[in-house]
Design a protein around this motif. Structure first.
Motif, PDB file in Angstrom:
ATOM      1  N   LYS A  47       0.794  -1.226   0.000  1.00 35.17           N
ATOM      2  CA  LYS A  47       0.000   0.000   0.000  1.00 35.17           C
ATOM      3  C   LYS A  47       0.829   1.279   0.000  1.00 35.17           C
ATOM      4  O   LYS A  47       0.458   2.275  -0.592  1.00 35.17           O
ATOM      5  N   ASN A  48       1.993   1.241   0.673  1.00 34.55           N
ATOM      6  CA  ASN A  48       2.751   2.472   0.849  1.00 34.55           C
ATOM      7  C   ASN A  48       4.246   2.172   0.722  1.00 34.55           C
ATOM      8  O   ASN A  48       4.734   1.182   1.243  1.00 34.55           O
ATOM      9  N   ARG A  49       4.964   3.039   0.053  1.00 37.03           N
ATOM     10  CA  ARG A  49       6.405   2.842  -0.106  1.00 37.03           C
ATOM     11  C   ARG A  49       7.126   2.912   1.226  1.00 37.03           C
ATOM     12  O   ARG A  49       8.171   2.308   1.421  1.00 37.03           O
ATOM     13  N   ARG A  50       6.560   3.645   2.168  1.00 37.47           N
ATOM     14  CA  ARG A  50       7.160   3.782   3.498  1.00 37.47           C
ATOM     15  C   ARG A  50       7.239   2.422   4.202  1.00 37.47           C
ATOM     16  O   ARG A  50       8.158   2.161   4.966  1.00 37.47           O
ATOM     17  N   VAL A 104      13.025  -2.732   5.169  1.00 39.29           N
ATOM     18  CA  VAL A 104      14.452  -2.768   4.851  1.00 39.29           C
ATOM     19  C   VAL A 104      15.267  -2.330   6.065  1.00 39.29           C
ATOM     20  O   VAL A 104      16.255  -2.977   6.431  1.00 39.29           O
ATOM     21  N   HIS A 105      14.856  -1.251   6.724  1.00 38.73           N
ATOM     22  CA  HIS A 105      15.589  -0.770   7.899  1.00 38.73           C
ATOM     23  C   HIS A 105      15.555  -1.791   9.030  1.00 38.73           C
ATOM     24  O   HIS A 105      16.582  -2.043   9.678  1.00 38.73           O
ATOM     25  N   VAL A 164      12.510   5.682  27.739  1.00 42.35           N
ATOM     26  CA  VAL A 164      12.380   5.764  26.281  1.00 42.35           C
ATOM     27  C   VAL A 164      11.739   7.090  25.882  1.00 42.35           C
ATOM     28  O   VAL A 164      12.204   7.778  24.968  1.00 42.35           O
ATOM     29  N   VAL A 165      10.674   7.468  26.594  1.00 40.17           N
ATOM     30  CA  VAL A 165       9.985   8.727  26.278  1.00 40.17           C
ATOM     31  C   VAL A 165      10.911   9.916  26.502  1.00 40.17           C
ATOM     32  O   VAL A 165      10.995  10.821  25.659  1.00 40.17           O
ATOM     33  N   GLU A 166      11.632   9.916  27.598  1.00 38.25           N
ATOM     34  CA  GLU A 166      12.541  11.032  27.881  1.00 38.25           C
ATOM     35  C   GLU A 166      13.673  11.103  26.869  1.00 38.25           C
ATOM     36  O   GLU A 166      14.079  12.195  26.465  1.00 38.25           O
ATOM     37  N   SER A 167      14.181   9.951  26.447  1.00 39.90           N
ATOM     38  CA  SER A 167      15.241   9.993  25.444  1.00 39.90           C
ATOM     39  C   SER A 167      14.709  10.484  24.104  1.00 39.90           C
ATOM     40  O   SER A 167      15.414  11.175  23.373  1.00 39.90           O
ATOM     41  N   TYR A 168      13.453  10.175  23.778  1.00 48.70           N
ATOM     42  CA  TYR A 168      12.860  10.701  22.541  1.00 48.70           C
ATOM     43  C   TYR A 168      12.702  12.219  22.638  1.00 48.70           C
ATOM     44  O   TYR A 168      13.032  12.941  21.699  1.00 48.70           O
ATOM     45  N   LEU A 169      12.192  12.689  23.769  1.00 52.66           N
ATOM     46  CA  LEU A 169      11.923  14.122  23.908  1.00 52.66           C
ATOM     47  C   LEU A 169      13.196  14.956  24.012  1.00 52.66           C
ATOM     48  O   LEU A 169      13.195  16.129  23.629  1.00 52.66           O
ATOM     49  N   THR A 170      14.282  14.386  24.508  1.00 51.28           N
ATOM     50  CA  THR A 170      15.513  15.156  24.675  1.00 51.28           C
ATOM     51  C   THR A 170      16.463  15.040  23.494  1.00 51.28           C
ATOM     52  O   THR A 170      17.436  15.792  23.424  1.00 51.28           O
ATOM     53  N   SER A 171      16.205  14.115  22.596  1.00 47.73           N
ATOM     54  CA  SER A 171      17.086  13.966  21.443  1.00 47.73           C
ATOM     55  C   SER A 171      16.312  14.263  20.163  1.00 47.73           C
ATOM     56  O   SER A 171      15.111  14.476  20.195  1.00 47.73           O
ATOM     57  N   GLU A 172      16.995  14.244  19.073  1.00 48.26           N
ATOM     58  CA  GLU A 172      16.369  14.534  17.787  1.00 48.26           C
ATOM     59  C   GLU A 172      16.306  13.282  16.921  1.00 48.26           C
ATOM     60  O   GLU A 172      16.559  13.337  15.727  1.00 48.26           O
ATOM     61  N   SER A 229      14.149   9.908  15.398  1.00 48.70           N
ATOM     62  CA  SER A 229      12.787   9.553  15.029  1.00 48.70           C
ATOM     63  C   SER A 229      12.323   8.369  15.867  1.00 48.70           C
ATOM     64  O   SER A 229      13.115   7.701  16.529  1.00 48.70           O
ATOM     65  N   TYR A 230      11.022   8.093  15.809  1.00 51.52           N
ATOM     66  CA  TYR A 230      10.485   6.933  16.512  1.00 51.52           C
ATOM     67  C   TYR A 230      11.163   5.656  16.010  1.00 51.52           C
ATOM     68  O   TYR A 230      11.499   4.769  16.781  1.00 51.52           O
ATOM     69  N   GLN A 231      11.366   5.576  14.709  1.00 53.44           N
ATOM     70  CA  GLN A 231      11.952   4.367  14.131  1.00 53.44           C
ATOM     71  C   GLN A 231      13.402   4.182  14.577  1.00 53.44           C
ATOM     72  O   GLN A 231      13.802   3.088  14.952  1.00 53.44           O
ATOM     73  N   GLU A 232      14.174   5.249  14.561  1.00 53.34           N
ATOM     74  CA  GLU A 232      15.570   5.147  14.995  1.00 53.34           C
ATOM     75  C   GLU A 232      15.666   4.734  16.461  1.00 53.34           C
ATOM     76  O   GLU A 232      16.499   3.902  16.829  1.00 53.34           O
ATOM     77  N   LEU A 233      14.794   5.290  17.284  1.00 52.86           N
ATOM     78  CA  LEU A 233      14.800   4.949  18.699  1.00 52.86           C
ATOM     79  C   LEU A 233      14.367   3.497  18.907  1.00 52.86           C
ATOM     80  O   LEU A 233      14.968   2.770  19.697  1.00 52.86           O
ATOM     81  N   ALA A 234      13.352   3.069  18.181  1.00 46.76           N
ATOM     82  CA  ALA A 234      12.885   1.686  18.291  1.00 46.76           C
ATOM     83  C   ALA A 234      13.986   0.710  17.894  1.00 46.76           C
ATOM     84  O   ALA A 234      14.207  -0.301  18.564  1.00 46.76           O
ATOM     85  N   LEU A 235      14.683   1.008  16.820  1.00 45.19           N
ATOM     86  CA  LEU A 235      15.766   0.136  16.383  1.00 45.19           C
ATOM     87  C   LEU A 235      16.909   0.105  17.392  1.00 45.19           C
ATOM     88  O   LEU A 235      17.520  -0.929  17.613  1.00 45.19           O
ATOM     89  N   SER A 236      17.185   1.240  18.018  1.00 48.57           N
ATOM     90  CA  SER A 236      18.300   1.283  18.968  1.00 48.57           C
ATOM     91  C   SER A 236      18.022   0.483  20.232  1.00 48.57           C
ATOM     92  O   SER A 236      18.952  -0.013  20.863  1.00 48.57           O
ATOM     93  N   ILE A 237      16.744   0.330  20.605  1.00 46.15           N
ATOM     94  CA  ILE A 237      16.430  -0.445  21.810  1.00 46.15           C
ATOM     95  C   ILE A 237      15.920  -1.842  21.476  1.00 46.15           C
ATOM     96  O   ILE A 237      15.613  -2.614  22.380  1.00 46.15           O
ATOM     97  N   GLY A 238      15.835  -2.170  20.191  1.00 46.55           N
ATOM     98  CA  GLY A 238      15.477  -3.528  19.788  1.00 46.55           C
ATOM     99  C   GLY A 238      13.991  -3.813  19.713  1.00 46.55           C
ATOM    100  O   GLY A 238      13.573  -4.954  19.795  1.00 46.55           O
TER     101      GLY A 238
END
Length: 150
Positions: free
Chosen positions: A33-36, A42-43, A70-78, A80-89
């Protein structure tokens, strides 16, 4: 049921890695449905391997401290949700988005586990009992004044 099987996702990711086309081309070719979605697959595959494409069947329970971190690290850094999700597995970035939205709407108490199920109304002998729950956490202030402050 999941919209796409593991085998299908693997076939699309393999096609991308072999250089058969870009995200948009492969999405159209395979009817995604979506290229995203192809980009996410792939990521996740590059970071987590085959487990990144598999649907997680475990109903993981995350602690309040983990969610808050996790929420605090998202709010204090720049990141994305996907990058953060990948970094914590975690291979579900929407879960992190929900935690962040809950935190913004109702504060940190919104990340605490909620009590589930019905209250017991009768004991084993069949007599009615009056049970009141002991709540570990402070009540969550969801008034409009609190929401406007955040």
């Amino acid at each position: 049921m999941a919209a796409y099987s593991y085998e299908f996702k693997k076939k699309v990711v393999d096609a991308y890695l072999r250089g058969e086309g870009g995200y948009t081309f492969l999405a159209e070719k395979y009817g995604v449905k979506n290229r995203r979605q192809v980009l996410n697959w792939v990521h996740y595959y590059e970071e987590l391997g085959d487990d990144g494409l598999k649907r997680s069947r475990k109903n993981e329970a995350y602690s309040f401290e983990f969610k808050l971190g996790v929420v605090e690290s998202y709010l204090t850094s720049e990141v994305s949700y996907q990058e953060l999700a990948l970094s914590i597995g975690i291979n579900n970035n929407a879960l992190i988005a929900r935690w962040v939205n809950d935190y913004r709407a109702a504060g940190p108490d919104a990340l605490r586990d909620k009590k589930r199920g019905r209250r017991a109304k009768m004991n084993s002998s069949g007599k009615a009992v009056n049970i009141q729950r002991q709540d570990d956490s402070a009540p969550v202030d969801t008034s409009t004044e609190h929401v406007k402050q955040t």
